[in-house]
Write an enzyme that holds these catalytic residues in place. Structure first.
Site, PDB file in Angstrom:
ATOM      1  N   ASP A   1       2.310  -4.666   6.498  1.00 25.14           N
ATOM      2  CA  ASP A   1       2.252  -3.221   6.268  1.00 25.14           C
ATOM      3  C   ASP A   1       3.319  -2.665   7.197  1.00 25.14           C
ATOM      4  O   ASP A   1       3.144  -2.689   8.418  1.00 25.14           O
ATOM      5  CB  ASP A   1       0.876  -2.662   6.640  1.00 25.14           C
ATOM      6  CG  ASP A   1       0.793  -1.172   6.369  1.00 25.14           C
ATOM      7  OD1 ASP A   1       1.773  -0.448   6.674  1.00 25.14           O
ATOM      8  OD2 ASP A   1      -0.236  -0.707   5.865  1.00 25.14           O
ATOM      9  N   HIS A   2       4.417  -2.205   6.629  1.00 25.71           N
ATOM     10  CA  HIS A   2       5.554  -1.908   7.508  1.00 25.71           C
ATOM     11  C   HIS A   2       5.263  -0.762   8.485  1.00 25.71           C
ATOM     12  O   HIS A   2       5.942  -0.615   9.484  1.00 25.71           O
ATOM     13  CB  HIS A   2       6.841  -1.681   6.708  1.00 25.71           C
ATOM     14  CG  HIS A   2       6.945  -0.356   6.030  1.00 25.71           C
ATOM     15  ND1 HIS A   2       6.275  -0.061   4.875  1.00 25.71           N
ATOM     16  CD2 HIS A   2       7.648   0.754   6.341  1.00 25.71           C
ATOM     17  CE1 HIS A   2       6.568   1.179   4.515  1.00 25.71           C
ATOM     18  NE2 HIS A   2       7.402   1.695   5.379  1.00 25.71           N
TER      19      HIS A   2
ATOM     20  N   HIS B   1      -0.986   2.389   4.587  1.00 23.18           N
ATOM     21  CA  HIS B   1      -0.383   3.055   5.740  1.00 23.18           C
ATOM     22  C   HIS B   1      -1.310   4.082   6.398  1.00 23.18           C
ATOM     23  O   HIS B   1      -1.445   4.131   7.614  1.00 23.18           O
ATOM     24  CB  HIS B   1       0.923   3.743   5.335  1.00 23.18           C
ATOM     25  CG  HIS B   1       1.847   2.870   4.541  1.00 23.18           C
ATOM     26  ND1 HIS B   1       2.004   1.529   4.795  1.00 23.18           N
ATOM     27  CD2 HIS B   1       2.669   3.140   3.489  1.00 23.18           C
ATOM     28  CE1 HIS B   1       2.883   1.015   3.940  1.00 23.18           C
ATOM     29  NE2 HIS B   1       3.298   1.972   3.135  1.00 23.18           N
TER      30      HIS B   1
HETATM   31  C1  BG6 Z   1       6.003   2.239   0.761  1.00 19.11           C
HETATM   32  C2  BG6 Z   1       5.641   2.925  -0.517  1.00 19.11           C
HETATM   33  O1  BG6 Z   1       4.994   1.348   1.161  1.00 19.11           O
HETATM   34  O2  BG6 Z   1       6.183   3.213   1.779  1.00 19.11           O
HETATM   35  C3  BG6 Z   1       6.688   3.925  -0.915  1.00 19.11           C
HETATM   36  O3  BG6 Z   1       5.506   1.960  -1.546  1.00 19.11           O
HETATM   37  C4  BG6 Z   1       6.970   4.877   0.209  1.00 19.11           C
HETATM   38  O4  BG6 Z   1       6.289   4.645  -2.067  1.00 19.11           O
HETATM   39  C5  BG6 Z   1       7.219   4.125   1.512  1.00 19.11           C
HETATM   40  O5  BG6 Z   1       8.115   5.634  -0.138  1.00 19.11           O
HETATM   41  C6  BG6 Z   1       7.313   5.094   2.687  1.00 19.11           C
HETATM   42  O6  BG6 Z   1       7.723   4.382   3.806  1.00 19.11           O
HETATM   43  P1  BG6 Z   1       8.494   5.113   4.974  1.00 19.11           P
HETATM   44  O7  BG6 Z   1       8.701   4.062   6.000  1.00 19.11           O
HETATM   45  O8  BG6 Z   1       9.780   5.631   4.379  1.00 19.11           O
HETATM   46  O9  BG6 Z   1       7.625   6.238   5.422  1.00 19.11           O
END
Ligand code: BG6
Length: 492
Positions: free
Chosen positions: A179-180, A242
């Site tokens: 989960d980034h 997230h």
């Molecule tokens: C991803 C989603 O996990 O997270 C995307 O699939 C979203 O839809 C993205 O745009 C948002 O990530 P960040 O790091 O740009 O907030």
């Protein structure tokens, strides 16, 4: 001391968008920091028939597009990349892959370490895991680790089936469910904020906190991802992963140590503690909506249903807001308001804790508000009551503001680099364990079921901060969204 890790990395989805945008630049960051150095090779696999030369060119382009300019380093890095055209359903292809991995292992003196990265259409995750076992790709020397991208299932049942498939091949301690958001510096900073400051620790409870707010706002629309997004919606795309991770950091108990085991123990408890709604309660406490066309800053923006690849009668949510509760006695009753959506006013991920109002020497005073800006403008603000300059007893709100320097932020490793580095180091702290994920899906499935028979879909104007219902949700108890940006000119 060298922090170099030897590995053959097998990238399923090597020609894909995620690999191009995020994973190759992240691996390059690890290369520049000496984590990947001489003893590594990457095998990119996907269906299309590419040559190694073409693949290396793709990798060089991806690294350059991410803003890297050191041509020599980029060239040296790309030489470690090899391409293997691969049909994930064909057992023979795994044999070829195994032989190539063994050859590169010998050539780069890797010593058996393997990192399998599933960065492709999730429908193939189980098939790949099963074949990795049946064709005996896992090595007997060195480590074998699996990184698996989201979505990890689309409900509890499918997540469990996927988990059963991958745990048939990998042990839990070999699985890194990514989960980034857990790799974001300022998400990790919540732990230090809460547990390194006795002052915050002392007031992080239902006696002092009025509400907690989590906002993940995006200005972009669905972009070119309608095919995937139509099956997900904001609830599965952002809330299930997230939002929940940030919520855990904000509501969990203090871990006994800064170890993966200790942190997972309190996180798992935070998910167990989530107050479960019935479907009726979920309907009352969650709001969904879809963006509708609007003119934003003079430019006409299409509505979700007009986007390429979206069904004209789509019932996919592009916005979700909710009021959540925890049964953890320390925070029981404190509303946790969450919201996320596409095509909102501005891109920002931020969390705010509003403390309760006070009564005392200065009369009734509004509660202090602590905000953590996760991205962009990484930093913190604290809104407090302060004496007005030149007055004796007149108060005004002051804003204590700390933002990390832009340069420092861009020098810090990006989320994916940090997380892949963790995997190479065998550190599972910032990854999802199955028991946590299972609880999250059980929670989210109730909301999905609550909405399942509802054939109407409220809308919000592109460029706004969501439907009115998302504001009304906070009215009882006199709550309101802390962040209400109004920097967009909107017209119908
Ligand atoms: C991803 C989603 O996990 O997270 C995307 O699939 C979203 O839809 C993205 O745009 C948002 O990530 P960040 O790091 O740009 O907030």
């Amino acid at each position: 001391m060298s922090n170099e890790v030897n590995a053959v990395i097998i990238m399923f989805g090597g020609s894909g968008d995620l690999a191009h945008r995020k994973l190759y630049p992240a691996l390059f960051g690890l290369f520049q920091h000496g984590v990947l150095k001489d003893h590594f090779a990457v095998i990119g696999t996907a269906r299309r028939p590419w040559s190694d030369d073409h693949y290396q060119e793709v990798v060089r382009d991806s690294v350059k597009e991410a803003g890297n300019t050191d041509q020599d380093a980029i060239a040296a890095f790309a030489k470690h990349f090899y391409y293997q055209s691969h049909d994930v359903t064909d057992a023979d292809h795994y044999v070829t892959l195994k032989q190539l991995a063994a050859k590169l292992d010998e050539q780069y003196e890797v010593g058996g370490n393997r990192l399998y990265y599933m960065a492709m259409a999730p429908k193939f995750f189980s098939t790949i895991a099963t074949h990795l076992k049946s064709e005996s790709l896992l090595t007997n020397t060195g480590f074998n680790r699996l990184i698996i991208e989201k979505p990890f299932g689309h409900d509890y049942e499918s997540a469990k089936a996927l988990n059963d498939a991958i745990t048939g091949t990998f042990k839990e301690e070999q699985i890194y469910r990514i989960d980034h958001y857990l790799g974001k510096d300022m998400a990790q900073a919540i732990l230090a904020l809460r547990f390194a400051n006795p002052w915050f620790k002392a007031v992080w409870d239902k006696d002092h906190i009025k509400d907690i707010q989590i906002t993940l706002a995006e200005a972009v629309g669905v972009e070119e991802r309608a095919g995937y997004y139509e099956t997900a919606g904001a609830l599965r795309d952002m809330v299930q992963n997230h939002v929940m991770q940030l919520l855990a950091y904000l509501t969990m108990d203090e871990p006994e140590a800064l170890t993966s085991e200790a942190i997972h123990a309190v996180k798992a408890k935070a998910f167990d503690d989530l107050h479960r709604y019935t479907e009726d309660e979920a309907r009352q406490n969650f709001v969904r909506a879809q963006y509708a066309s609007a003119t934003v800053d003079g430019k006409k923006v299409p509505g979700y249903r007009e986007e390429d690849g979206v069904a004209p009668d789509s019932l996919t949510d592009t916005f979700v807001a909710g009021k959540m509760l925890t049964d953890n006695p320390k925070l029981a009753g404190v509303p946790i308001f969450i919201r996320t959506g596409k095509r909102l006013t501005r891109k920002s991920t931020q969390v705010t804790v509003t403390f309760k109002d006070g009564d005392g020497l200065f009369g009734h005073t509004p509660g202090d508000q602590l905000t953590v800006y996760i991205e962009p403008n990484e930093g913190y603000t604290l809104e407090i009551n302060a004496k007005k300059l030149g007055e004796t007893a007149t108060l005004e709100r002051e804003w204590l503001n700390m933002r990390h320097d832009d340069q420092a932020v861009s020098d810090a490793p990006e989320a994916y680099e940090r997380l892949i580095g963790d995997v190479l180091a065998g550190d599972q702290t910032n990854f999802n364990h199955w028991n946590e994920l299972a609880q999250i899906w059980r929670y989210v499935d109730v909301i999905t079921r609550a909405w399942a028979n509802d054939k109407t879909m409220p809308t919000y104007k592109a460029g706004s901060m969501g439907p009115q219902a998302a504001f009304d949700l906070l009215k009882p108890g006199d709550h309101k969204w802390y962040w209400q940006p109004r920097h967009t000119q909107l017209a119908d």
